[in-house]
Design a protein around this motif. Structure first.
Motif, PDB file in Angstrom:
ATOM      1  N   LEU A 237      34.223  38.078  43.677  1.00 18.56           N
ATOM      2  CA  LEU A 237      33.200  38.617  43.632  1.00 18.56           C
ATOM      3  C   LEU A 237      32.872  40.034  43.162  1.00 18.56           C
ATOM      4  N   THR A 238      33.809  40.777  43.659  1.00 19.74           N
ATOM      5  CA  THR A 238      33.836  42.301  43.210  1.00 19.74           C
ATOM      6  C   THR A 238      34.039  42.230  41.698  1.00 19.74           C
ATOM      7  N   LEU A 239      35.130  41.566  41.235  1.00 16.49           N
ATOM      8  CA  LEU A 239      35.562  41.661  39.706  1.00 16.49           C
ATOM      9  C   LEU A 239      34.387  41.014  38.926  1.00 16.49           C
ATOM     10  N   ALA A 240      33.681  40.231  39.422  1.00 13.13           N
ATOM     11  CA  ALA A 240      32.526  39.738  38.558  1.00 13.13           C
ATOM     12  C   ALA A 240      31.510  40.723  38.452  1.00 13.13           C
ATOM     13  N   VAL A 241      31.253  41.550  39.493  1.00 21.88           N
ATOM     14  CA  VAL A 241      30.222  42.143  39.462  1.00 21.88           C
ATOM     15  C   VAL A 241      30.591  43.476  38.668  1.00 21.88           C
ATOM     16  N   THR A 242      31.907  43.852  38.468  1.00 21.67           N
ATOM     17  CA  THR A 242      32.355  44.796  37.863  1.00 21.67           C
ATOM     18  C   THR A 242      32.090  44.456  36.338  1.00 21.67           C
ATOM     19  N   LEU A 243      32.396  43.309  36.111  1.00 17.70           N
ATOM     20  CA  LEU A 243      32.282  42.827  34.559  1.00 17.70           C
ATOM     21  C   LEU A 243      30.874  42.711  34.136  1.00 17.70           C
ATOM     22  N   ALA A 244      30.077  42.106  35.140  1.00 13.03           N
ATOM     23  CA  ALA A 244      28.639  41.833  34.502  1.00 13.03           C
ATOM     24  C   ALA A 244      27.874  43.242  34.622  1.00 13.03           C
ATOM     25  N   SER A 245      28.054  44.119  35.331  1.00 12.52           N
ATOM     26  CA  SER A 245      27.415  45.372  35.470  1.00 12.52           C
ATOM     27  C   SER A 245      27.737  46.397  33.938  1.00 12.52           C
ATOM     28  N   ALA A 246      28.878  45.786  33.269  1.00 12.72           N
ATOM     29  CA  ALA A 246      28.887  46.461  32.034  1.00 12.72           C
ATOM     30  C   ALA A 246      28.234  45.805  30.924  1.00 12.72           C
ATOM     31  N   LEU A 247      27.554  44.590  31.081  1.00 17.40           N
ATOM     32  CA  LEU A 247      26.946  43.833  30.324  1.00 17.40           C
ATOM     33  C   LEU A 247      25.437  43.993  30.188  1.00 17.40           C
ATOM     34  N   LYS A 248      24.731  43.843  28.978  1.00 16.30           N
ATOM     35  CA  LYS A 248      23.329  43.820  29.073  1.00 16.30           C
ATOM     36  C   LYS A 248      22.899  42.317  28.852  1.00 16.30           C
ATOM     37  N   TYR A 249      22.269  41.695  29.836  1.00 13.05           N
ATOM     38  CA  TYR A 249      22.010  40.222  29.708  1.00 13.05           C
ATOM     39  C   TYR A 249      20.633  40.079  30.346  1.00 13.05           C
ATOM     40  N   GLU A 250      20.083  38.780  30.264  1.00 16.91           N
ATOM     41  CA  GLU A 250      19.042  38.242  31.288  1.00 16.91           C
ATOM     42  C   GLU A 250      19.443  36.805  31.520  1.00 16.91           C
ATOM     43  N   GLY A 251      20.021  36.644  32.625  1.00 12.39           N
ATOM     44  CA  GLY A 251      20.264  35.212  33.013  1.00 12.39           C
ATOM     45  C   GLY A 251      21.421  35.290  34.157  1.00 12.39           C
ATOM     46  N   VAL A 252      22.498  34.720  33.981  1.00 14.38           N
ATOM     47  CA  VAL A 252      23.728  34.556  34.956  1.00 14.38           C
ATOM     48  C   VAL A 252      25.126  34.730  34.248  1.00 14.38           C
ATOM     49  N   PHE A 253      25.669  35.649  34.936  1.00 20.95           N
ATOM     50  CA  PHE A 253      27.139  35.919  34.677  1.00 20.95           C
ATOM     51  C   PHE A 253      27.866  35.152  35.706  1.00 20.95           C
ATOM     52  N   THR A 254      28.939  34.350  35.204  1.00 19.95           N
ATOM     53  CA  THR A 254      29.623  33.567  35.970  1.00 19.95           C
ATOM     54  C   THR A 254      31.234  33.771  35.651  1.00 19.95           C
ATOM     55  N   LEU A 255      31.842  34.202  36.871  1.00 26.69           N
ATOM     56  CA  LEU A 255      33.364  34.170  36.782  1.00 26.69           C
ATOM     57  C   LEU A 255      33.811  32.898  37.621  1.00 26.69           C
ATOM     58  N   GLN A 256      34.612  32.130  37.031  1.00 29.09           N
ATOM     59  CA  GLN A 256      35.229  31.183  37.675  1.00 29.09           C
ATOM     60  C   GLN A 256      36.486  30.714  37.447  1.00 29.09           C
ATOM     61  N   VAL A 257      37.224  30.436  38.414  1.00 29.10           N
ATOM     62  CA  VAL A 257      38.921  30.260  38.513  1.00 29.10           C
ATOM     63  C   VAL A 257      39.142  28.968  38.871  1.00 29.10           C
ATOM     64  N   GLN A 258      39.598  28.092  37.756  1.00 37.38           N
ATOM     65  CA  GLN A 258      40.172  26.626  38.217  1.00 37.38           C
ATOM     66  C   GLN A 258      41.635  26.611  38.155  1.00 37.38           C
ATOM     67  N   CYS A 259      42.180  25.986  39.162  1.00 38.21           N
ATOM     68  CA  CYS A 259      43.364  25.968  39.171  1.00 38.21           C
ATOM     69  C   CYS A 259      44.152  24.826  40.090  1.00 38.21           C
ATOM     70  N   ASP A 260      45.424  24.884  40.202  1.00 41.53           N
ATOM     71  CA  ASP A 260      46.016  23.370  40.854  1.00 41.53           C
ATOM     72  C   ASP A 260      46.675  24.204  42.243  1.00 41.53           C
ATOM     73  N   GLY A 261      46.536  25.248  42.585  1.00 38.53           N
ATOM     74  CA  GLY A 261      46.959  25.860  43.886  1.00 38.53           C
ATOM     75  C   GLY A 261      46.231  25.247  45.165  1.00 38.53           C
ATOM     76  N   PRO A 262      46.707  25.948  46.366  1.00 34.11           N
ATOM     77  CA  PRO A 262      45.950  25.711  47.687  1.00 34.11           C
ATOM     78  C   PRO A 262      44.311  25.983  47.308  1.00 34.11           C
ATOM     79  N   ILE A 263      43.994  26.845  46.876  1.00 35.37           N
ATOM     80  CA  ILE A 263      42.549  27.296  46.453  1.00 35.37           C
ATOM     81  C   ILE A 263      42.435  26.857  45.205  1.00 35.37           C
ATOM     82  N   SER A 264      41.531  25.809  45.097  1.00 39.04           N
ATOM     83  CA  SER A 264      41.676  25.017  43.488  1.00 39.04           C
ATOM     84  C   SER A 264      40.179  25.688  42.737  1.00 39.04           C
ATOM     85  N   LEU A 265      39.478  26.266  43.241  1.00 39.23           N
ATOM     86  CA  LEU A 265      38.195  26.758  42.561  1.00 39.23           C
ATOM     87  C   LEU A 265      37.717  27.888  43.355  1.00 39.23           C
TER      88      LEU A 265
END
Length: 215
Positions: free
Chosen positions: A57-85
Motif C-alpha cells: 500500500l505504501t509503495l503504491a501511494v508513493t508511485l501514484a503520488s508522483a503521477l498526474k492521472y484521473e482514475g485508479v492506480f493499481t499495484l498488483q503482485v501475482q506469485c506462487d508463494g504462501p501469499i499469492s496475490l
C-alpha cells in the motif's frame, strides 16, 4: 540540504516531495497511519501478511503520488508463494484500498523461516503497475519480475531496466497487534543531467544521496 520537507503529527497520512540541494536528485516521502488502519483492520490478516500488504500500500501511494492521472492506480503482485496475490488501489481522489490472498498454513510456516521476505513469502512472480483512466483513455501498464529480496528491490529493478531511471526506495512498516499501525517510504530518483554538468560529480552526488538515506 533537503528542501521541501515538512513535519506533521505521526497519526497523519502524508505525501511530500523534496529535492536535495546541489545534486540532480528529487524525492518523495510517504507516511501512512489512519489509511493503513482502515485497510488492515477490515481484514484481520496474519501479521506477516499485514506487514507486506502495508508495504504494498505504501509503495503504491508513493508511485501514484508522483503521477498526474484521473482514475485508479493499481499495484498488483501475482506469485506462487504462501501469499499469492497482493493488490493496492489508489484513486486520484486519495482513496486507498488493499487486499491479499494467501494460504494460512504456508504463511505460518514461512513466517517462522529465515530468509528474505520476497522469496520466502511471495516466491516467483511479478509486479504490475496499472493506471486506469476510464474507457476513453489508454491504460498504462508496467511489469517487473519479483527479482530481489524486498518489494523495494523489485521496484528499483523495474525503474532501472524499464524506465532507464536510477531510483532508490526504502520501505518500512510496523503492524504489531499492540501497536498503532504505521508505514513509510522514501523514494529518490536521479534526474537527467544538465548539458554542462560534470558526470563524475553527478555520479558522486547520487551515490552520496542514496548512502545518506540508506543510513
Amino acid at each position: 540540504m533537503v528542501h521541501g520537507l515538512s513535519v506533521s503529527p505521526p497519526n497523519f497520512d502524508i505525501t511530500q516531495t523534496f529535492q536535495i540541494e546541489g545534486v540532480d536528485v528529487r524525492g518523495r516521502l510517504v507516511r501512512l497511519g489512519p489509511a493503513l488502519d482502515a485497510v488492515l483492520d477490515a481484514h484481520g490478516y496474519p501479521q506477516a501478511v499485514s506487514r507486506i500488504l502495508a508495504q504494498t500500500l505504501t509503495l503504491a501511494v508513493t508511485l501514484a503520488s508522483a503521477l498526474k492521472y484521473e482514475g485508479v492506480f493499481t499495484l498488483q503482485v501475482q506469485c506462487d508463494g504462501p501469499i499469492s496475490l497482493l493488490v493496492a488501489d489508489i484513486t486520484s481522489q486519495g482513496a486507498v484500498r488493499g487486499y491479499a490472498r494467501f494460504d494460512e498454513n504456508r504463511v505460518a510456516k514461512a513466517a517462522q523461516a529465515d530468509g528474505a521476505e520476497v522469496p520466502r513469502l511471495l516466491g516467483a512472480g511479478h509486479l504490475a503497475f496499472t493506471v486506469d483512466q476510464g474507457q476513453d483513455m489508454d491504460r498504462y501498464q508496467g511489469i517487473a519480475a519479483l527479482e530481489g529480496a524486498t518489494l523495494a528491490d523489485c521496484t528499483q529493478h523495474y525503474f532501472r531496466h524499464s524506465e532507464q531511471l536510477e531510483t532508490a526506495i526504502f520501505l518500512a512498516a510496523r503492524v504489531g497487534e499492540s501497536q498503532q499501525k504505521h508505514a513509510g517510504a522514501v523514494m529518490v530518483q536521479r534526474m537527467p543531467q544538465h548539458k554542462n554538468a560534470d558526470e563524475a560529480e553527478s555520479e558522486d552526488g547520487w551515490r552520496r544521496a542514496v548512502a545518506i538515506l540508506a543510513s
